[in-house]
Each structure stands twice: as C-alpha cells, then as structure tokens.
Design an enzyme around this catalytic site. Sequence first.
Site, PDB file in Angstrom:
ATOM      1  N   HIS A 255      -1.138  -1.106  -4.305  1.00 15.02           N
ATOM      2  CA  HIS A 255      -2.460  -0.964  -3.717  1.00 15.02           C
ATOM      3  C   HIS A 255      -2.497   0.773  -3.578  1.00 15.02           C
ATOM      4  O   HIS A 255      -1.652   1.119  -2.771  1.00 15.02           O
ATOM      5  CB  HIS A 255      -2.494  -1.434  -2.447  1.00 15.02           C
ATOM      6  CG  HIS A 255      -3.882  -1.346  -1.805  1.00 15.02           C
ATOM      7  ND1 HIS A 255      -5.249  -2.018  -2.238  1.00 15.02           N
ATOM      8  CD2 HIS A 255      -4.444  -0.543  -0.982  1.00 15.02           C
ATOM      9  CE1 HIS A 255      -6.081  -1.756  -1.530  1.00 15.02           C
ATOM     10  NE2 HIS A 255      -5.801  -0.897  -0.709  1.00 15.02           N
TER      11      HIS A 255
ATOM     12  N   ASP B 143      -7.417  -6.426   3.430  1.00 12.81           N
ATOM     13  CA  ASP B 143      -6.689  -5.080   3.634  1.00 12.81           C
ATOM     14  C   ASP B 143      -6.789  -4.512   5.080  1.00 12.81           C
ATOM     15  O   ASP B 143      -7.971  -4.084   5.448  1.00 12.81           O
ATOM     16  CB  ASP B 143      -7.342  -4.028   2.671  1.00 12.81           C
ATOM     17  CG  ASP B 143      -6.838  -2.660   2.425  1.00 12.81           C
ATOM     18  OD1 ASP B 143      -5.863  -2.578   3.008  1.00 12.81           O
ATOM     19  OD2 ASP B 143      -7.333  -1.718   1.608  1.00 12.81           O
ATOM     20  N   GLY B 144      -5.564  -4.038   5.872  1.00 13.53           N
ATOM     21  CA  GLY B 144      -5.518  -3.572   6.967  1.00 13.53           C
ATOM     22  C   GLY B 144      -4.759  -4.522   8.081  1.00 13.53           C
ATOM     23  O   GLY B 144      -5.487  -5.758   8.105  1.00 13.53           O
ATOM     24  N   GLY B 145      -3.662  -4.011   8.552  1.00  9.80           N
ATOM     25  CA  GLY B 145      -2.961  -4.888   9.543  1.00  9.80           C
ATOM     26  C   GLY B 145      -2.591  -6.276   9.128  1.00  9.80           C
ATOM     27  O   GLY B 145      -2.186  -6.916  10.192  1.00  9.80           O
TER      28      GLY B 145
ATOM     29  N   ASP C 106      -4.501   3.940  -2.124  1.00 11.04           N
ATOM     30  CA  ASP C 106      -5.776   4.220  -1.314  1.00 11.04           C
ATOM     31  C   ASP C 106      -6.199   5.661  -1.494  1.00 11.04           C
ATOM     32  O   ASP C 106      -5.402   6.617  -1.260  1.00 11.04           O
ATOM     33  CB  ASP C 106      -5.431   4.036   0.276  1.00 11.04           C
ATOM     34  CG  ASP C 106      -5.358   2.492   0.685  1.00 11.04           C
ATOM     35  OD1 ASP C 106      -6.354   1.709   0.244  1.00 11.04           O
ATOM     36  OD2 ASP C 106      -4.175   2.139   1.185  1.00 11.04           O
TER      37      ASP C 106
ATOM     38  N   GLY D 296      -9.302   4.002   6.776  1.00 14.99           N
ATOM     39  CA  GLY D 296      -9.097   5.543   6.820  1.00 14.99           C
ATOM     40  C   GLY D 296      -7.437   5.900   7.151  1.00 14.99           C
ATOM     41  O   GLY D 296      -6.950   6.679   6.802  1.00 14.99           O
ATOM     42  N   PHE D 297      -6.886   4.608   7.793  1.00 13.33           N
ATOM     43  CA  PHE D 297      -5.403   4.911   8.409  1.00 13.33           C
ATOM     44  C   PHE D 297      -4.692   3.777   8.176  1.00 13.33           C
ATOM     45  O   PHE D 297      -5.247   2.487   8.162  1.00 13.33           O
ATOM     46  CB  PHE D 297      -5.374   5.307   9.669  1.00 13.33           C
ATOM     47  CG  PHE D 297      -6.210   6.604  10.156  1.00 13.33           C
ATOM     48  CD1 PHE D 297      -5.840   7.963   9.826  1.00 13.33           C
ATOM     49  CD2 PHE D 297      -7.605   6.522  10.337  1.00 13.33           C
ATOM     50  CE1 PHE D 297      -6.556   9.112   9.861  1.00 13.33           C
ATOM     51  CE2 PHE D 297      -8.254   7.699  10.706  1.00 13.33           C
ATOM     52  CZ  PHE D 297      -7.872   8.787  10.500  1.00 13.33           C
ATOM     53  N   GLY D 298      -3.381   3.777   7.869  1.00 17.23           N
ATOM     54  CA  GLY D 298      -2.579   2.775   7.620  1.00 17.23           C
ATOM     55  C   GLY D 298      -2.228   2.391   9.154  1.00 17.23           C
ATOM     56  O   GLY D 298      -2.110   3.293  10.145  1.00 17.23           O
ATOM     57  N   GLY D 299      -1.380   1.219   9.253  1.00 14.68           N
ATOM     58  CA  GLY D 299      -0.985   1.050  10.725  1.00 14.68           C
ATOM     59  C   GLY D 299      -1.818   0.784  11.703  1.00 14.68           C
ATOM     60  O   GLY D 299      -1.369   0.732  12.928  1.00 14.68           O
TER      61      GLY D 299
ATOM     62  N   MET E  20     -11.962  -5.584   4.407  1.00 18.60           N
ATOM     63  CA  MET E  20     -11.378  -4.564   5.132  1.00 18.60           C
ATOM     64  C   MET E  20     -11.137  -5.338   6.730  1.00 18.60           C
ATOM     65  O   MET E  20     -12.213  -5.688   7.353  1.00 18.60           O
ATOM     66  CB  MET E  20     -12.283  -3.224   5.540  1.00 18.60           C
ATOM     67  CG  MET E  20     -12.321  -2.444   4.280  1.00 18.60           C
ATOM     68  SD  MET E  20     -10.897  -1.918   3.355  1.00 18.60           S
ATOM     69  CE  MET E  20      -9.983  -1.397   4.679  1.00 18.60           C
TER      70      MET E  20
ATOM     71  N   MET F 127      -8.683   8.547  -0.058  1.00 15.68           N
ATOM     72  CA  MET F 127      -9.679   8.783   0.763  1.00 15.68           C
ATOM     73  C   MET F 127     -10.182  10.370   0.534  1.00 15.68           C
ATOM     74  O   MET F 127      -9.307  11.322   0.399  1.00 15.68           O
ATOM     75  CB  MET F 127      -9.045   8.495   2.093  1.00 15.68           C
ATOM     76  CG  MET F 127      -8.209   7.261   2.345  1.00 15.68           C
ATOM     77  SD  MET F 127      -7.472   7.325   3.864  1.00 15.68           S
ATOM     78  CE  MET F 127      -6.700   5.669   3.639  1.00 15.68           C
TER      79      MET F 127
ATOM     80  N   SER G  64       0.683  -1.345   0.082  1.00 16.91           N
ATOM     81  CA  SER G  64      -0.123   0.025   0.157  1.00 16.91           C
ATOM     82  C   SER G  64       1.026   1.255   0.113  1.00 16.91           C
ATOM     83  O   SER G  64       1.441   1.700   0.920  1.00 16.91           O
ATOM     84  CB  SER G  64      -0.848  -0.015   1.047  1.00 16.91           C
ATOM     85  OG  SER G  64      -1.615   1.155   1.237  1.00 16.91           O
TER      86      SER G  64
ATOM     87  N   MET H 198     -11.989   5.140  -1.047  1.00 21.09           N
ATOM     88  CA  MET H 198     -12.591   5.325   0.141  1.00 21.09           C
ATOM     89  C   MET H 198     -13.434   6.607   0.026  1.00 21.09           C
ATOM     90  O   MET H 198     -13.147   7.544   0.662  1.00 21.09           O
ATOM     91  CB  MET H 198     -12.051   5.299   1.252  1.00 21.09           C
ATOM     92  CG  MET H 198     -11.526   3.587   1.531  1.00 21.09           C
ATOM     93  SD  MET H 198     -10.019   3.554   2.421  1.00 21.09           S
ATOM     94  CE  MET H 198      -8.644   3.555   1.173  1.00 21.09           C
TER      95      MET H 198
ATOM     96  N   HIS I 172      -8.072   1.589  -4.583  1.00 22.77           N
ATOM     97  CA  HIS I 172      -9.282   1.377  -3.354  1.00 22.77           C
ATOM     98  C   HIS I 172      -9.678   2.595  -3.087  1.00 22.77           C
ATOM     99  O   HIS I 172      -9.281   3.491  -2.404  1.00 22.77           O
ATOM    100  CB  HIS I 172      -8.365   0.717  -2.330  1.00 22.77           C
ATOM    101  CG  HIS I 172      -9.249   0.507  -1.076  1.00 22.77           C
ATOM    102  ND1 HIS I 172      -9.092   0.326   0.131  1.00 22.77           N
ATOM    103  CD2 HIS I 172     -10.944   0.496  -1.047  1.00 22.77           C
ATOM    104  CE1 HIS I 172      -9.842   0.097   1.052  1.00 22.77           C
ATOM    105  NE2 HIS I 172     -10.942   0.386   0.419  1.00 22.77           N
TER     106      HIS I 172
ATOM    107  N   GLY J 262       0.756  -2.210   4.209  1.00 24.33           N
ATOM    108  CA  GLY J 262       1.149  -1.033   4.095  1.00 24.33           C
ATOM    109  C   GLY J 262       2.445  -0.736   5.062  1.00 24.33           C
ATOM    110  O   GLY J 262       3.624  -1.037   4.945  1.00 24.33           O
TER     111      GLY J 262
HETATM  112  C1  DX5 Z   1      -6.684   1.525   5.108  1.00 19.15           C
HETATM  113  C2  DX5 Z   1      -6.374   1.259   3.780  1.00 19.15           C
HETATM  114  C3  DX5 Z   1      -5.323   0.295   3.744  1.00 19.15           C
HETATM  115  C4  DX5 Z   1      -4.167   0.496   4.445  1.00 19.15           C
HETATM  116  C5  DX5 Z   1      -3.268  -0.629   4.854  1.00 19.15           C
HETATM  117  O1  DX5 Z   1      -7.768   2.374   5.169  1.00 19.15           O
HETATM  118  O2  DX5 Z   1      -7.366   0.892   2.897  1.00 19.15           O
HETATM  119  O3  DX5 Z   1      -4.800  -0.025   2.279  1.00 19.15           O
HETATM  120  O4  DX5 Z   1      -3.204   1.421   3.449  1.00 19.15           O
HETATM  121  O5  DX5 Z   1      -2.254  -0.413   5.741  1.00 19.15           O
HETATM  122  P1  DX5 Z   1      -1.697  -1.163   6.893  1.00 19.15           P
HETATM  123  O6  DX5 Z   1      -1.264  -2.186   5.992  1.00 19.15           O
HETATM  124  O7  DX5 Z   1      -0.674  -0.451   7.569  1.00 19.15           O
HETATM  125  O8  DX5 Z   1      -2.682  -1.582   7.768  1.00 19.15           O
HETATM  126 ZN    ZN Z   2      -6.895  -0.112   0.772  1.00 17.40          ZN
END
Ligand code: DX5
Ligand code: ZN
Length: 216
Positions: free
Chosen positions: A33, A175-177, A35, A142-145, A137, A37, A8, A68, A66, A197
């Site tokens: 990927h 997608d996510g975590g 994102d 909304g956020f990475g990490g 999801m 937003m 990501s 959002m 993706h 990500g």
């Molecule tokens: C979250 C995004 C993800 C995000 C994943 O809203 O859609 O694609 O970048 O990031 P990580 O892998 O850090 O959770």
């Molecule tokens: Zn995503």
Amino acid sequence: MKHLIAPSILSANFAVLQSDIEMINNSNADWFHVDVMDGVFVPNISFGFPVIKAIQRFAKKPLDVHLMIVEPDKYIQPFKEVGANILTVHIEACTHLHRTIQAIKNSGMKAGVAINPHTPVQALSEIIFDIDLVCVMSVNPGFGGQKFIENTYSKISQLKTLIAEKNSSALIEIDGGVDLNNYKKLLQFGANVLVAGNTVFSSKLPSETITILKNG
Ligand code: DX5
Ligand code: ZN
C-alpha cells in the site's frame, strides 16, 4: 476469497527502504500500500514518483497506490509508468469521478475510490459497479498511526449491501488504525483488504504480525 493484507509503506523505514520491501516480499502480505500525499488534499506530504519507482524495482507484489491529492487526473499515466497496479482516488477530490475511473481503467490499472470518514457510502451508488475497490478511510487521511474510527463497521455493512444490490465486484479495503484488536471484527463485517502501517512496522516482528493479520 481469502482477505488480503496490504502493509503501508508510509510507516516503513525510508533509510533502509529496500530491506522493508524485501521483508514484505518474503512475508504473507499480498500488496504494497503506497500513500501519496500532496500537502493540499491532506495536511501532509509523503513522496512521489522517484520513490515509487524505487519501490517498484524491488517489489514482487502489486502496488496499491492511494492518491491523497487534488487533480489526480493529471497524473494517471505517470503513476502507471512507475508501476502502480491499483490506483485509488478520493471521491472528495474528483469532480468528474466517472471520467477519472475510465481513464484509470483505460491505462490498464485497476480503479479504486476512497471515501473519507464523513462521506456516506451512498455517495458511491452510481459508480460502485464500475470500480474494483472501495477504500474506506477509518481515520482522517494524512498520517499513519492514528486512532481507528468505530463508525467504520457500520460503513462496511452498508457497503456490502450496496455492492450486492448493484451486482458489483468491488473489494472493500479498510485503511487507517487497523490493529491486532480490531482486524478480526473488520473481517467479520466483510472487509476484503486490510491496510496496516503502524501495526506492522512498529511491531518487533513485522513479518509475523503480517502472518497474524493474514490468518485472521
Ligand atoms: C492514512 C493513510 C494510511 C496509513 C495507515 O492517511 O492512507 O494508509 O498509512 O497507517 P496506519 O495503519 O498506521 O493507520
Ligand atoms: Zn492509504
């Protein structure tokens, strides 16, 4: 089919974006990927067309975009024009999802549908045959990490059953975590695409982390 890895870009270093893109080009990753937003559908704003266009100039692998955002129908053609290969919309943002999917496919892109953690897999039952990808999801978007939500495993199992029942060829993307502790279990449950990500970009050797995720 061997599973795919989609790093990501949200977690990349935007000050040296080209070098992170080249790292992905030269790695075992399969897709980028991307994102998007809008600050309305999710409580964050990422980037838009000029940045995606810049990514596309250097990217040598497909762009998995993706969205959002609310009202994605308004922007299908512009996303095609900046180089999206796969365009994923949120089920929660689409009143006429079937129409949106047809419009994405008619524009020549693959069509994906993302479902938030609270959305049941069953909500996809009448659309699963028409789509190329389901983005599950595993955090609230909304956020990475963020921290991975454990209920995701059960959703993968339900989705696999639904895909088989409806004779669909949709890929299951998580997608996510996604991290080095949970990726194997996700693959065992049936994930086809892993988005990562933070796990990739905060590691000392991002390219090697991609290889680990890819080798399963
Ligand atoms: C979250 C995004 C993800 C995000 C994943 O809203 O859609 O694609 O970048 O990031 P990580 O892998 O850090 O959770
Ligand atoms: Zn995503």
